[in-house]
Write a protein that holds these residues in place. Structure first.
Motif, mmCIF file in Angstrom:
data_model
loop_
_atom_site.group_PDB
_atom_site.id
_atom_site.type_symbol
_atom_site.label_atom_id
_atom_site.label_comp_id
_atom_site.label_asym_id
_atom_site.label_seq_id
_atom_site.Cartn_x
_atom_site.Cartn_y
_atom_site.Cartn_z
ATOM 1 N N THR A 66 0.861 -1.182 0.000
ATOM 2 C CA THR A 66 0.000 0.000 0.000
ATOM 3 C C THR A 66 0.895 1.229 0.000
ATOM 4 N N MET A 67 0.663 2.105 -0.965
ATOM 5 C CA MET A 67 1.353 3.380 -1.013
ATOM 6 C C MET A 67 0.364 4.425 -0.492
ATOM 7 N N SER A 68 0.700 5.014 0.615
ATOM 8 C CA SER A 68 -0.151 6.034 1.207
ATOM 9 C C SER A 68 0.485 7.397 0.946
ATOM 10 N N VAL A 69 -0.104 8.159 0.031
ATOM 11 C CA VAL A 69 0.399 9.504 -0.284
ATOM 12 C C VAL A 69 -0.318 10.465 0.659
ATOM 13 N N THR A 70 0.444 11.019 1.604
ATOM 14 C CA THR A 70 -0.154 11.853 2.645
ATOM 15 C C THR A 70 -0.065 13.342 2.354
ATOM 16 N N GLU A 71 0.841 13.728 1.461
ATOM 17 C CA GLU A 71 1.005 15.152 1.175
ATOM 18 C C GLU A 71 1.475 15.337 -0.260
ATOM 19 N N GLN A 72 0.936 16.346 -0.936
ATOM 20 C CA GLN A 72 1.376 16.684 -2.286
ATOM 21 C C GLN A 72 1.347 18.189 -2.450
ATOM 22 N N ARG A 73 2.461 18.722 -2.931
ATOM 23 C CA ARG A 73 2.574 20.137 -3.265
ATOM 24 C C ARG A 73 3.094 20.220 -4.696
ATOM 25 N N ASP A 74 2.209 20.641 -5.588
ATOM 26 C CA ASP A 74 2.547 20.741 -6.999
ATOM 27 C C ASP A 74 2.982 19.363 -7.503
ATOM 28 N N ARG A 75 4.203 19.219 -8.004
ATOM 29 C CA ARG A 75 4.672 17.952 -8.556
ATOM 30 C C ARG A 75 5.413 17.094 -7.545
ATOM 31 N N ILE A 76 5.574 17.571 -6.316
ATOM 32 C CA ILE A 76 6.306 16.830 -5.280
ATOM 33 C C ILE A 76 5.302 16.220 -4.306
ATOM 34 N N PHE A 77 5.502 14.934 -3.976
ATOM 35 C CA PHE A 77 4.612 14.299 -3.016
ATOM 36 C C PHE A 77 5.406 13.366 -2.100
ATOM 37 N N SER A 78 4.791 13.006 -0.978
ATOM 38 C CA SER A 78 5.466 12.142 -0.011
ATOM 39 C C SER A 78 4.445 11.271 0.698
ATOM 40 N N GLY A 79 4.973 10.259 1.368
ATOM 41 C CA GLY A 79 4.098 9.350 2.101
ATOM 42 C C GLY A 79 4.875 8.172 2.612
ATOM 43 N N GLU A 80 4.195 7.005 2.600
ATOM 44 C CA GLU A 80 4.789 5.808 3.179
ATOM 45 C C GLU A 80 4.273 4.571 2.441
ATOM 46 N N PHE A 81 5.180 3.627 2.225
ATOM 47 C CA PHE A 81 4.799 2.312 1.733
ATOM 48 C C PHE A 81 4.606 1.419 2.943
ATOM 49 N N VAL A 82 3.544 0.614 2.934
ATOM 50 C CA VAL A 82 3.287 -0.362 3.990
ATOM 51 C C VAL A 82 3.105 -1.713 3.314
ATOM 52 N N PHE A 83 3.840 -2.699 3.795
ATOM 53 C CA PHE A 83 3.771 -4.050 3.262
ATOM 54 C C PHE A 83 3.127 -4.937 4.319
ATOM 55 N N THR A 84 2.016 -5.592 3.990
ATOM 56 C CA THR A 84 1.297 -6.430 4.950
ATOM 57 C C THR A 84 1.018 -7.801 4.359
ATOM 58 N N ASN A 85 0.718 -8.773 5.256
ATOM 59 C CA ASN A 85 0.334 -10.100 4.776
ATOM 60 C C ASN A 85 -1.152 -10.102 4.452
ATOM 61 N N GLU A 86 -1.668 -11.248 4.003
ATOM 62 C CA GLU A 86 -3.067 -11.335 3.571
ATOM 63 C C GLU A 86 -4.052 -10.915 4.653
ATOM 64 N N SER A 87 -3.742 -11.224 5.905
ATOM 65 C CA SER A 87 -4.657 -10.882 6.990
ATOM 66 C C SER A 87 -4.654 -9.383 7.276
ATOM 67 N N GLY A 88 -3.588 -8.705 6.828
ATOM 68 C CA GLY A 88 -3.475 -7.268 7.060
ATOM 69 C C GLY A 88 -2.953 -6.914 8.437
ATOM 70 N N PHE A 89 -2.681 -7.931 9.253
ATOM 71 C CA PHE A 89 -2.227 -7.667 10.621
ATOM 72 C C PHE A 89 -0.712 -7.619 10.735
ATOM 73 N N HIS A 90 -0.030 -8.468 10.003
ATOM 74 C CA HIS A 90 1.423 -8.509 10.106
ATOM 75 C C HIS A 90 2.032 -7.501 9.136
ATOM 76 N N VAL A 91 2.677 -6.506 9.679
ATOM 77 C CA VAL A 91 3.341 -5.508 8.840
ATOM 78 C C VAL A 91 4.772 -5.966 8.606
ATOM 79 N N TRP A 92 5.083 -6.182 7.355
ATOM 80 C CA TRP A 92 6.415 -6.639 6.971
ATOM 81 C C TRP A 92 7.396 -5.484 7.080
#
Length: 149
Positions: A66-92
């Motif tokens: 999951t790529m969570s884009v939390t902020e964008q200003r013009d052409r620049i943006f930032s956020g966080e990648f989150v990698f999880t298993n099928e259950s969504g509970f274990h964050v890799w």
């Protein structure tokens, strides 16, 4: 003498007409305008497939990116990648990133905290393809296809 003046005037007039007819019209600017900047803010989820030196090819079965884009200003943006298993509970892994959208409005270049670079393309308003490369030991490369969620 009158004939010489008329002949010179006609020669001059013909020369001016020839020069005026052969010059190029002024060209419009050839610099392309910047494309419309898409908003990428929000969550993008998808699959991964890649290669890791020593481990080989993998489709990261059972994991979601999951790529969570939390902020964008013009052409620049930032956020966080989150990698999880099928259950969504274990964050890799969580990986903060910063990125830019090229002037073409489609090409993306990213850098992640801790190493690794990503280039990619905005396929549509709801789909992105990212190519991740990391030269650390063991080196790896992956293709991520993300859809707006």
């Amino acid at each position: 003498m009158n004939k010489k003046v008329v002949l010179c005037a006609m020669t001059l007039l013909i020369a001016v007409l020839i020069c005026g007819c052969t010059t190029n019209a002024p060209q419009e600017s050839t610099v392309p305008a910047a494309a419309e900047i898409p908003s990428l803010t929000g969550n993008w989820t998808g699959s991964m497939a890649g290669y890791e030196y020593g481990a080989g090819y993998t489709n990261f079965s059972g994991y979601t990116i999951t790529m969570s884009v939390t902020e964008q200003r013009d052409r620049i943006f930032s956020g966080e990648f989150v990698f999880t298993n099928e259950s969504g509970f274990h964050v890799w892994e969580n990986a903060p990133f910063a990125a830019v959208i090229d002037r073409d409005g489609r090409t993306i270049t990213m850098i992640e905290d801790g190493g690794g670079y990503t280039s990619g393309s905005i396929i549509s308003s709801d789909e992105i393809e990212l190519i991740y490369a990391d030269g650390n030991d063991p080196f790896n490369i992956a293709i991520n296809v993300l859809k707006r969620s």
